[in-house]
Design a protein around this motif. Structure first.
Motif, PDB file in Angstrom:
ATOM      1  N   LEU A  32       0.827  -1.212   0.000  1.00  0.00           N
ATOM      2  CA  LEU A  32       0.000   0.000   0.000  1.00  0.00           C
ATOM      3  C   LEU A  32       0.860   1.261   0.000  1.00  0.00           C
ATOM      4  N   GLY A  33       2.063   1.139   0.543  1.00  0.00           N
ATOM      5  CA  GLY A  33       2.977   2.276   0.499  1.00  0.00           C
ATOM      6  C   GLY A  33       3.599   2.484  -0.877  1.00  0.00           C
ATOM      7  N   LEU A  34       3.600   1.432  -1.688  1.00  0.00           N
ATOM      8  CA  LEU A  34       4.217   1.491  -3.005  1.00  0.00           C
ATOM      9  C   LEU A  34       3.211   1.667  -4.141  1.00  0.00           C
ATOM     10  N   TYR A  35       1.952   1.290  -3.893  1.00  0.00           N
ATOM     11  CA  TYR A  35       0.934   1.303  -4.938  1.00  0.00           C
ATOM     12  C   TYR A  35      -0.274   2.142  -4.522  1.00  0.00           C
ATOM     13  N   ASP A  36      -0.978   2.675  -5.517  1.00  0.00           N
ATOM     14  CA  ASP A  36      -2.168   3.474  -5.243  1.00  0.00           C
ATOM     15  C   ASP A  36      -3.335   2.616  -4.765  1.00  0.00           C
ATOM     16  N   ALA A  37      -3.388   1.376  -5.205  1.00  0.00           N
ATOM     17  CA  ALA A  37      -4.403   0.435  -4.721  1.00  0.00           C
ATOM     18  C   ALA A  37      -3.837  -0.971  -4.823  1.00  0.00           C
ATOM     19  N   VAL A  38      -4.274  -1.824  -3.897  1.00  0.00           N
ATOM     20  CA  VAL A  38      -3.860  -3.225  -3.867  1.00  0.00           C
ATOM     21  C   VAL A  38      -5.118  -4.077  -3.921  1.00  0.00           C
ATOM     22  N   ILE A  39      -5.147  -5.035  -4.832  1.00  0.00           N
ATOM     23  CA  ILE A  39      -6.307  -5.901  -5.005  1.00  0.00           C
ATOM     24  C   ILE A  39      -5.895  -7.333  -4.709  1.00  0.00           C
ATOM     25  N   LEU A  40      -6.554  -7.958  -3.746  1.00  0.00           N
ATOM     26  CA  LEU A  40      -6.249  -9.335  -3.366  1.00  0.00           C
ATOM     27  C   LEU A  40      -7.080 -10.289  -4.221  1.00  0.00           C
TER      28      LEU A  40
END
Length: 432
Positions: A88-96
């Motif tokens: 989350l610190g590296l990407y604008d959104a994280v999808i599992l």
């Protein structure tokens, strides 16, 4: 530029990547992460090897992976190599999109006996999943039982019933093909708590059973309601029930039998140091259509028991989890954190069900994070730097192509490929 990470490279992950790529175009970068060096998840490890037409959906995923804005980053385990918080610190959104790889338990005495295996284990064994390559299911007895009344149960029973010749054109792995070829199993009992009208089996999968070389499906006509009761059923289910009824007319003249035992609830599994039998309670349907026990019990002999009653998702540290899936509202878990596919819904639907699911979540993300806005997150560059600092060597899509080419070159005659079944063998192809 916006950066998105999708954790899991199965159908749900690829459909979501496809949707995000369409929504953002050149303004988005999408990284599909997987713990294995190879992509496709359920397509590679879950779809039956004799259903190559279903596996062909991977060609659509190839087009997604080859898009300019999409990358595959394999050999990365979330929770071990990198945390969700770090993503989350590296990407604008994280999808599992991690699927549901774990078998649900029956919850009855004796299910821990040797010879009782979950369908995820058994399917993984014949599909070349590295975690189950050494499963070695007991095939030396004459009786097996499969618990469940869905397509996975049918897959397991069909694989046990097929001849070596019938696997031509499939990508079943060599160790499983050889073991099944030497199997002594002659009777496969498919146990379901309810009746023919409550099955979750589709016509295509049921229809295959009537065409097997050495096995015949067997039903008891007394398990069925009057034919006119089929009329209100949904068309697909009605067709499935019609196929089941037709099995009663087949000649029982083949060396293997696939016995549909309806209204049968396993209550315990018995054996002296290994499974030898299942004790089953006869059931009936109550006024709401649920199965209730009648008190009548009987035994079903089985030296192999495969449970196919559903799956659950793997929990991830600090991500809300309940009931075998991530806690979410229409796919949203928390700010900038989402779930799709079985990780969102639980193990329901078909491969195609994941497409609208992925597009719905992509629409939510696009509404919350406008394409024209700028991001100060690093995305893949930051992730790869972090992984390098931890000694993790990720794979990319070109690496997968090298692995794929090698698997194709190893194929036995008539097979599309011979899969590697060890993590180290994948990496060895890449010189690592």
């Amino acid at each position: 530029m916006r950066h998105f990470a999708i954790v899991g490279s199965g159908p749900a992950g690829f459909y979501t990547a496809e949707a995000l790529e369409k929504a953002y175009g050149e303004a988005g970068r999408i990284d599909i992460l997987d713990r294995y060096p190879v992509p496709y998840g359920l397509i590679r490890f879950g779809v039956a090897p004799d259903h190559q037409s279903l596996k062909a959906v991977s060609k659509r995923y190839d087009k997604v992976a080859e898009s300019a804005g999409v990358d595959f980053i394999g050999n990365v385990t979330i929770g071990r190599d990198v945390s969700v918080a770090e993503l989350l610190g590296l990407y604008d959104a994280v999808i599992l999109a991690t699927g549901a790889p774990h078998d649900r338990k029956l919850g009855i005495p004796g299910e821990d006996l040797p010879g009782v295996v979950g369908s995820a284990e058994f399917v993984g064994w014949y599909n070349g999943h590295p975690e189950f390559a050494d499963l070695d299911p007991p095939l030396g007895g004459s009786h097996a039982a499969v618990v469940g009344n869905g397509n996975v149960a049918l897959d397991c029973a069909r694989i046990l019933a097929k001849t070596r010749h019938e696997f031509e054109g499939s990508d079943i792995v060599g160790h499983a093909l050889d073991a099944l070829d030497g199997s002594a199993i002659r009777t496969i009992t498919i146990l379901g708590r309810r009746g023919p009208h409550q099955i979750a089996m589709t016509p295509k999968e049921l229809g295959e059973l009537g065409q097997l070389e050495a096995a015949v499906p067997v039903v008891d006509p007394a398990d069925f309601p009057p034919v006119e009761a089929d009329e209100p059923l949904e068309p697909g289910l009605r067709k499935s029930v019609t196929l089941l009824r037709g099995f009663a007319d087949l000649a029982d003249d083949k060396r293997k039998r696939m016995v549909f035992d309806f209204f049968a609830k396993p209550v315990r599994i018995e054996g002296d140091g290994k499974v030898e039998r299942i004790i089953v309670e006869r059931t009936e349907l109550d006024e709401k259509g649920a199965a209730r026990g009648t008190g009548e019990t009987y035994e079903v002999p089985a030296s192999l028991v495969i449970t196919a009653i559903g799956y659950s998702t793997s929990p991830i540290a600090e991500v809300p989890f309940e009931g075998g899936k991530f806690v979410n509202q229409a796919g949203r878990i928390a700010d900038r954190l989402y779930a799709v596919g079985w990780a969102r819904r639980g193990p329901t639907g078909t491969i195609g069900t994941n497409r609208p699911d992925g597009y719905e979540v992509a629409d939510q993300i696009a509404a919350a994070i406008p394409a024209e806005s700028e991001s100060d997150r690093e995305g893949a560059a930051g992730l790869k730097r972090l992984l390098e600092s931890r000694g993790v060597m990720p794979t990319d899509y070109d690496d997968w192509r090298r692995i794929e080419e090698t698997e194709v070159s190893r194929a036995r005659p008539g097979s599309p490929r011979e899969k590697f079944v060890r993590h180290e063998d994948w990496l060895k192809v890449l010189g690592r």
